[in-house]
Design a protein around this motif. Sequence first.
Motif, short mmCIF file in Angstrom:
data_model
loop_
_atom_site.label_atom_id
_atom_site.label_comp_id
_atom_site.label_asym_id
_atom_site.label_seq_id
_atom_site.Cartn_x
_atom_site.Cartn_y
_atom_site.Cartn_z
N VAL A 1 41.15 53.78 41.61
CA VAL A 1 41.50 52.37 41.74
C VAL A 1 43.01 52.24 41.57
CG1 VAL A 1 41.19 50.04 40.83
CG2 VAL A 1 39.26 51.63 40.87
N ILE A 2 43.66 51.64 42.54
CA ILE A 2 45.10 51.43 42.50
C ILE A 2 45.36 49.94 42.31
CG2 ILE A 2 47.28 51.67 43.76
CD1 ILE A 2 46.03 53.96 45.30
N HIS A 3 46.04 49.58 41.21
CA HIS A 3 46.37 48.18 40.95
C HIS A 3 47.70 47.86 41.63
CE1 HIS A 3 43.20 47.36 37.95
NE2 HIS A 3 43.32 48.64 37.69
N THR A 4 47.65 46.92 42.55
CA THR A 4 48.83 46.59 43.34
C THR A 4 49.65 45.46 42.75
OG1 THR A 4 47.51 45.07 44.70
CG2 THR A 4 47.69 47.35 45.44
N SER A 5 49.25 44.93 41.60
CA SER A 5 50.00 43.87 40.94
C SER A 5 50.10 44.17 39.46
CB SER A 5 49.31 42.51 41.16
OG SER A 5 49.96 41.50 40.42
N ASP A 6 51.26 43.85 38.88
CA ASP A 6 51.47 44.08 37.46
C ASP A 6 51.02 42.90 36.61
OD1 ASP A 6 52.61 46.53 38.06
OD2 ASP A 6 54.66 45.72 38.13
N THR A 7 50.66 41.80 37.21
CA THR A 7 50.32 40.60 36.46
C THR A 7 48.91 40.10 36.70
OG1 THR A 7 51.27 39.24 38.23
CG2 THR A 7 52.73 39.84 36.39
N ILE A 8 48.31 40.40 37.86
CA ILE A 8 46.99 39.88 38.21
C ILE A 8 45.99 41.03 38.24
CG2 ILE A 8 45.64 38.61 39.91
CD1 ILE A 8 48.14 37.22 40.81
N VAL B 1 43.52 44.89 43.52
CA VAL B 1 43.30 46.34 43.47
C VAL B 1 43.10 46.85 44.89
CG1 VAL B 1 42.30 46.29 41.16
CG2 VAL B 1 40.81 46.03 43.15
N TYR B 2 43.32 48.15 45.02
CA TYR B 2 43.08 48.84 46.28
C TYR B 2 42.33 50.12 45.97
CZ TYR B 2 44.03 51.91 50.25
OH TYR B 2 43.89 52.80 51.28
N ILE B 3 41.21 50.33 46.64
CA ILE B 3 40.38 51.51 46.42
C ILE B 3 40.32 52.29 47.73
CG2 ILE B 3 38.14 52.35 45.63
CD1 ILE B 3 37.70 49.72 44.23
N PRO B 4 41.06 53.38 47.85
CA PRO B 4 41.13 54.09 49.14
C PRO B 4 39.78 54.53 49.67
CG PRO B 4 42.82 54.88 47.60
CD PRO B 4 41.91 53.98 46.82
N PHE C 1 42.33 47.92 58.36
CA PHE C 1 42.05 48.76 57.19
C PHE C 1 43.23 49.67 56.86
CE2 PHE C 1 37.66 47.66 58.31
CZ PHE C 1 37.16 47.38 57.05
N THR C 2 44.04 50.01 57.83
CA THR C 2 45.21 50.84 57.56
C THR C 2 46.25 50.09 56.74
OG1 THR C 2 44.83 52.00 59.65
CG2 THR C 2 46.98 52.29 58.63
N LEU C 3 46.30 48.77 56.87
CA LEU C 3 47.28 47.97 56.14
C LEU C 3 46.92 47.74 54.69
CD1 LEU C 3 48.05 45.19 58.79
CD2 LEU C 3 49.54 47.08 58.13
N GLN C 4 45.69 48.09 54.28
CA GLN C 4 45.22 47.72 52.95
C GLN C 4 46.03 48.35 51.83
OE1 GLN C 4 42.95 45.31 52.48
NE2 GLN C 4 43.01 45.19 54.71
N HIS C 5 46.58 49.55 52.05
CA HIS C 5 47.27 50.24 50.95
C HIS C 5 48.59 49.58 50.59
CE1 HIS C 5 49.39 52.00 54.40
NE2 HIS C 5 50.36 52.29 53.56
#
Length: 613
Positions: free
Chosen positions: A215-222, A226-229, A40-44
Motif C-alpha cells: 500500500v502506497i500512501h500518496t498523501s501526507d495528511t489524508i 492510497v495506491y495499491i499496485p 489505470f496507468t495514471l493511478q500511480h
Amino acid sequence: MDSDIELSLIMPPNWSTNSFLFYSSDVPVPFACAILVGLFTLQHYGTHKIGFLFAPIIVIWLFFISGVGLYNIIYSDHQIIYAVSPVYMYRFMRNFDHQGWRSLGSILLSVAGSEAMFADLGHFSKKSLKITFVCLIYPALILCYAGQAAFISKNWRVFEDVTYLSESVPGAFLRHIVVLLSLLASAVGSQATITASFSVINQCLALGCFPRVKVIHTSDTINGRVYIPDVNWLLMILSLGIVIAFQDIAQIGNATGLAIISGMLVTTCLMSLVITLYWEKSLFVSACFLLSFGLVEIMYLSACMSNFHKGAWYLVVLFVFSMTIMISWHYGTMKKYEFDLQNKVSMEWITEMSPGLGVSRVPGIGFIYTDIVTGIPAFFSHFITNLPAYHQVLIFVSFKSLPVPCVPQKQRYLIGRLGTKDYKVYRCIVRYGYCDNIRDTDDFEDQIIHCIGEFIALEENDLESLTSPEGRMIVVGNPMLDGNALVPIPEMNSNLASPRLSNNGTQRTLSSDSIESASAPVTRRKVRFMLPPESPKMQVSVRAELQELVDARESGTAYFLGQSHLKVRDGSSFLKRFLIMTYVFLDKNCREPPVALNIPHAALVEVGMVYTI
C-alpha cells in the motif's frame, strides 16, 4: 401530463438498459481498451494529481449537461420540472405492474456513480462532498434528466426507437462534443470507483481480511489517499476482460445495477446495526430504518436479479471469488494467531528448561519478530528446544499500526523487560502511523538499540512507565543524539562482522557448530555505539548493562522470523480444509512479506514450525 408520459419519465417500454446514458456504445472495443489501460496507468501518480487533471473535465461536463437539459426544458416541455414532485412516483407505484417492475433495474442506473463518490470519503472531506452534491451535482442531474424527459415527451412518436439520447443535443457540432465529453466523464467516474476500491482494500488489510499487498500512501495528511499496485493491475485485467467478453453496454449495465443495489442493501443492514449498537437507539428505531429502506431496496434487487442471465451473473461470480479469498485469509489469520496465543510460553519456562536442555548463550544480539505482544512465541521456543542456544541479548519486536498519519519519534517505541536483568531479554513494541515508513529504513536496528539503551538508563527512575502482564513498559524514542545512555558514532564505510549464526540460503542450518561460527562479513551497520563519559549520576549496574549491550552489538546481530506451515487436523470438514488450503496458497504467493525490513540474507534465521489447525 398523461399516464404514457408519466411512464416515460421512468423508463420507455422498448428502450434498452443504457437509454439514459449520454454516450454511444459504437466506440470500438480497441479504443475502449486503450482508454482503460491509460486510466489505470495514471493511478500511480496519486489521487490529488489525477484529480487536478480531471476536475476541469467533470466541471465542464456538469455545466454542459445541465445547460442542454435546461434548453430542452424550455423548448420542449417546461412543465416537466413538476416531475420532481413525489406525486408522480406515487402514481407510478399505484399502477405498478410487471413492466414497471422490470424497469426498476434500469432506473437504478440513474444513481450510478453517486455511491462511488460517497465511498471516497477518505479522499475528500464530508463537508466538501455535501456542499458539492447539494449545490452542483444534484441540480445538474435534475436539469439533465428533466431535459431528457422533456425531449422524449415532445418527440415520443418520432424517436420511439432511438436508443441513445445524444439526439437531444441541439446541433451536429455539439453532438460530437457531447460524445467526447461523455468519454472523458466516464473516465472520471471510473477513477472514483478505482480509488474507492483502493480505500476498501486498505480497510480490509487493517482488519486482516485481505492478503498482504503493498500500500502506497500518496498523501501526507489524508489517510484514504492510497495506491495499491497489485490491485490496480488486477482491476485493469478484469475491466479489459469484461469489455472484450461482453462488448455490450446493456449487459455491463445490468451488472452495474446489481452492484449498486447490493451495496445499498448491505449499507442499510449495517447502518441498522450502527443505530442500535453504536448510537444506542432502541430496536424499534433500528427496525423502522431497516424496513423503510430495506423493503425498497429489496424490490430493486429483485428487479435486477431478473437480468441475471443478461450479464449480472458476472458480478455474482466475481463476488463469490473475492469473498472466498477474504474469508479464507481472515479464517487462516485468526486461527494462526489463536495458535500463537495458545502455545506461547513465558520467560519462566525458558529459565526453568535452560539447565535441563543445556542452553548456552552466545555473543551477539537476536531480534525476534512476532505478532504477539506478551509471552514468547511458539516458534522461538521450538527453536530453543531443537537447538539449545541463543544470543547474549534478545529483543522481541512487534509492530502495531495506529490510525494516525505519523507517530512522533518520542512516542514510537514501547520498551519493556522480560525476566530479570541477568537474562538480558527485552520487548519492543513499535507503533507507527500509515505515513511512517519505519519498516523500510536502513537504520531501524540502530534506533531499536538506542531505545534499549535509553530504557536501561530510565528504568530505575521512570515515573510514567506503563504496566503490562510482564512488568513495566516505558515509552522511549528520543532522536539518536548524544545523551546519557548510548552515544552513536556514524561509520559510513564500515565493513563489520556478520552475525554469529551462519546461513545456507535463506533457511539456517540448525546445528550447534553454526551457532558458534562466523560467516562472511556484511556491510549493514552504519552506526557504532559507545558509552558516555563517566558520570556520578549513572549507577554502576546501569553502566555495566549498557556496556554488555554495546559488546553484544559489536559481536553481531541475527534476525529470527517464524515460518508457519499450516496443517489441517485429521477429521476436519471439507469447508475447513478448503479454507486452510486457500489461505496457504495465498500466503505463499503474497506480494508483500510479513516483515518489510531490509534484512540481509546472511543475518536472517527462518524457523519453520507446523501449525495444526
